[in-house]
Motif scaffolding. Structure first.
Motif, PDB file in Angstrom:
ATOM      1  N   GLY A 174      24.400  40.406 -30.148  1.00 49.40           N
ATOM      2  CA  GLY A 174      23.728  41.375 -29.296  1.00 49.40           C
ATOM      3  C   GLY A 174      23.610  40.897 -27.866  1.00 49.40           C
ATOM      4  O   GLY A 174      23.755  41.689 -26.920  1.00 49.40           O
ATOM      5  N   THR A 175      23.344  39.603 -27.675  1.00 46.20           N
ATOM      6  CA  THR A 175      23.239  39.060 -26.323  1.00 46.20           C
ATOM      7  C   THR A 175      24.555  39.216 -25.574  1.00 46.20           C
ATOM      8  O   THR A 175      24.580  39.604 -24.395  1.00 46.20           O
ATOM      9  CB  THR A 175      22.842  37.566 -26.373  1.00 46.20           C
ATOM     10  N   GLY A 176      25.661  38.940 -26.253  1.00 41.02           N
ATOM     11  CA  GLY A 176      26.961  39.087 -25.622  1.00 41.02           C
ATOM     12  C   GLY A 176      27.289  40.535 -25.295  1.00 41.02           C
ATOM     13  O   GLY A 176      27.814  40.841 -24.219  1.00 41.02           O
ATOM     14  N   ILE A 177      26.968  41.446 -26.212  1.00 40.47           N
ATOM     15  CA  ILE A 177      27.228  42.868 -25.974  1.00 40.47           C
ATOM     16  C   ILE A 177      26.395  43.373 -24.802  1.00 40.47           C
ATOM     17  O   ILE A 177      26.905  44.048 -23.889  1.00 40.47           O
ATOM     18  CB  ILE A 177      26.934  43.681 -27.243  1.00 40.47           C
ATOM     19  N   ALA A 178      25.096  43.067 -24.813  1.00 40.98           N
ATOM     20  CA  ALA A 178      24.220  43.527 -23.742  1.00 40.98           C
ATOM     21  C   ALA A 178      24.628  42.931 -22.400  1.00 40.98           C
ATOM     22  O   ALA A 178      24.652  43.630 -21.378  1.00 40.98           O
ATOM     23  CB  ALA A 178      22.768  43.170 -24.066  1.00 40.98           C
ATOM     24  N   SER A 179      24.971  41.667 -22.393  1.00 36.00           N
ATOM     25  CA  SER A 179      25.338  40.998 -21.144  1.00 36.00           C
ATOM     26  C   SER A 179      26.643  41.548 -20.577  1.00 36.00           C
ATOM     27  O   SER A 179      26.753  41.790 -19.366  1.00 36.00           O
ATOM     28  CB  SER A 179      25.459  39.494 -21.368  1.00 36.00           C
ATOM     29  N   SER A 180      27.640  41.748 -21.436  1.00 33.05           N
ATOM     30  CA  SER A 180      28.910  42.287 -20.951  1.00 33.05           C
ATOM     31  C   SER A 180      28.741  43.726 -20.462  1.00 33.05           C
ATOM     32  O   SER A 180      29.325  44.124 -19.446  1.00 33.05           O
ATOM     33  CB  SER A 180      29.989  42.211 -22.036  1.00 33.05           C
ATOM     34  N   GLY A 181      27.925  44.516 -21.181  1.00 33.59           N
ATOM     35  CA  GLY A 181      27.663  45.879 -20.743  1.00 33.59           C
ATOM     36  C   GLY A 181      26.939  45.919 -19.412  1.00 33.59           C
ATOM     37  O   GLY A 181      27.264  46.719 -18.525  1.00 33.59           O
ATOM     38  N   LEU A 182      25.941  45.033 -19.243  1.00 33.55           N
ATOM     39  CA  LEU A 182      25.212  44.961 -17.971  1.00 33.55           C
ATOM     40  C   LEU A 182      26.133  44.525 -16.846  1.00 33.55           C
ATOM     41  O   LEU A 182      26.080  45.074 -15.734  1.00 33.55           O
ATOM     42  CB  LEU A 182      24.046  43.981 -18.111  1.00 33.55           C
ATOM     43  N   ILE A 230      30.229  34.788 -27.187  1.00 31.95           N
ATOM     44  CA  ILE A 230      31.576  34.772 -26.615  1.00 31.95           C
ATOM     45  C   ILE A 230      32.565  35.501 -27.516  1.00 31.95           C
ATOM     46  O   ILE A 230      33.300  36.397 -27.072  1.00 31.95           O
ATOM     47  CB  ILE A 230      32.039  33.316 -26.392  1.00 31.95           C
ATOM     48  N   ALA A 231      32.589  35.123 -28.796  1.00 30.34           N
ATOM     49  CA  ALA A 231      33.608  35.628 -29.719  1.00 30.34           C
ATOM     50  C   ALA A 231      33.446  37.104 -30.025  1.00 30.34           C
ATOM     51  O   ALA A 231      34.434  37.841 -30.119  1.00 30.34           O
ATOM     52  CB  ALA A 231      33.584  34.828 -31.018  1.00 30.34           C
ATOM     53  N   MET A 232      32.196  37.545 -30.200  1.00 28.47           N
ATOM     54  CA  MET A 232      31.953  38.923 -30.612  1.00 28.47           C
ATOM     55  C   MET A 232      31.488  39.792 -29.439  1.00 28.47           C
ATOM     56  O   MET A 232      32.041  40.854 -29.183  1.00 28.47           O
ATOM     57  CB  MET A 232      30.903  38.944 -31.725  1.00 28.47           C
ATOM     58  N   GLY A 233      30.466  39.331 -28.724  1.00 27.91           N
ATOM     59  CA  GLY A 233      29.899  40.160 -27.661  1.00 27.91           C
ATOM     60  C   GLY A 233      30.846  40.414 -26.518  1.00 27.91           C
ATOM     61  O   GLY A 233      30.838  41.487 -25.920  1.00 27.91           O
ATOM     62  N   VAL A 234      31.696  39.419 -26.186  1.00 28.85           N
ATOM     63  CA  VAL A 234      32.604  39.565 -25.042  1.00 28.85           C
ATOM     64  C   VAL A 234      34.050  39.761 -25.504  1.00 28.85           C
ATOM     65  O   VAL A 234      34.664  40.790 -25.214  1.00 28.85           O
ATOM     66  CB  VAL A 234      32.498  38.348 -24.100  1.00 28.85           C
TER      67      VAL A 234
END
Length: 411
Positions: A143-151, A14-18
């Protein structure tokens, strides 16, 4: 223990990926719809990192126990709210800039609070349960947050628009944020203190024998300076990667896809670089990660779609690894003071991130090219690697002075 670890993974997502990095894949649509320029985007990014810097300083002062838990929960609430509020239509870029500036600043402050306090609580919990070997998995959240937001942006961004992207991501974060809010708690001060000196997994080779050293040692100061340079260098790609690709017709179709690749590369980076550190030591793991990241920063200059994807893998696979190993090494060099060293390193990292996007955005706005910005970013990361090499040499010499039979791999 594992419930706390999962809560930490979700909080970092939440904090970093999104909250921090969803800005990157959404940025091109924001610019197209509102007229936001590259210099304005760089200004918003720097404000976010200014908030992150201030939040890092403040988080390092939060006392243990119930206060730390409550501050973490408040940071989580405000972080989700500031993410969702970015989806409010404030008008064109000129009209929206004051509101965006406040929201990105608040997002930065609260991201730092979640990041530092969440990591400190998870690391202390793992140390008490003798589960330090699981520490590398914590950073999967980024990484999970970055990949999920990008997807998410790639799949539905065109239908929702950039405002809908922010609102939907904020709603998703509100739902999953209930888990870390309930699961992440800080132990009483006495319980924490009895385990304060437990080293983090992967850091045992940090300084020869057991890595412990004085808080103001030369190796720790060099690590801190290198981490500052890393913050200023990596963030140029972290802010503009999608925009860089979309400005080149040969790579434009890779925009959101490349950002998803960044996230996928970041998902296993903490575990991968912990394994590297166990073989060659944290100093050399950091040096190798810096050099690999330098290559990743420069590859988009080739204009090759294949090189762009490799760049995304290298970028995602190194910046999270550098964070995890810098924390592990810093915690070892400072005798296990997790919250203090994480707060200090995050503050200098945040300071580098404040500085990086502003000149990069101004240079791009003036020249119409990202090449100079990428070269400057790569130079900063290489300079960090040089400082790390100096720190490794000093740490190795000190280890040999303590025990002439020690021949650490870092020397």
């Amino acid at each position: 223990m594992f419930r706390v670890l999962i809560g930490g993974v979700i909080s970092l997502a939440i904090a970093m990926g999104v909250a921090r990095f969803a800005f990157t894949p959404i940025l091109p649509a924001m610019q197209s719809a509102t007229g936001l320029g590259t210099d304005g985007a760089g200004f918003l990014a720097s404000l976010n990192y200014l908030g992150y810097f201030i939040g890092a300083i403040g988080a390092g002062l939060v006392p243990h126990g119930r206060v730390r838990t409550n501050v973490f929960r408040l940071s989580l609430l405000l972080n989700v709210a500031s993410t969702a509020a970015m989806g409010i239509d404030f008008g064109n870029a000129a009209q929206a800039m004051p509101a965006w500036s406040v929201l990105r600043f608040v997002s930065g402050v609260t991201s730092a609070g979640m990041f530092i306090l969440g990591i400190a609580m998870v690391l202390d919990t793992l140390a008490r349960a003798q589960g330090e070997r699981w520490a590398g998995w914590l950073y999967m959240g980024v990484g999970t947050g970055i990949a999920s937001s990008g997807l998410f942006v790639a799949l539905v961004g065109g239908r929702l628009g950039w405002t809908g992207d922010w609102l939907a991501l904020g709603a998703i974060c509100a739902a999953i944020g209930l888990l870390p809010a309930l699961w992440l708690t800080d132990p009483p001060p006495a319980a924490h203190a009895s385990h304060a000196a437990a080293p983090t997994a992967g850091a045992g080779k940090a300084d020869g024998k057991n890595g412990a050293s004085s808080a103001l040692s030369a190796p720790l100061l060099l690590l801190t300076a290198a981490y500052f340079l890393e913050g200023g260098g990596y963030i140029v790609s972290g802010t503009f990667l999608v925009s860089i690709l979309k400005t080149d017709p040969a790579m434009a179709a890779l925009g959101e896809t490349a950002w998803m690749v960044v996230g996928l590369g970041a998902m296993g980076a903490g575990v991968f670089w912990a394994a590297v550190a166990r073989r060659v030591g944290s100093w050399w793991a950091l040096i190798l990660a810096h050099l690999a990241q330098t290559v990743g920063i420069l590859l988009p200059m080739t204009g090759s779609p294949t090189a762009a994807l490799v760049s995304a893998i290298l970028f995602g696979g190194t910046f999270v690894g550098i964070v995890s190993q810098a924390f592990a090494l810093g915690r070892s060099l400072s005798g296990g003071a997790s919250a203090k060293v994480v707060g200090t390193l995050t503050a200098v990292y945040g300071l580098g991130q404040i500085i990086g996007p502003l000149p990069a955005g101004m240079v791009v706005a003036r020249t119409g090219s990202f090449d100079s910005a990428l070269l400057g970013a790569a130079a900063a990361v290489v300079a960090g690697a040089v400082l790390l090499a100096a720190g490794a040499w000093i740490a190795g010499r000190r280890a040999e002075e303590r025990d002439p039979l020690v021949r650490p791999k870092i020397s």
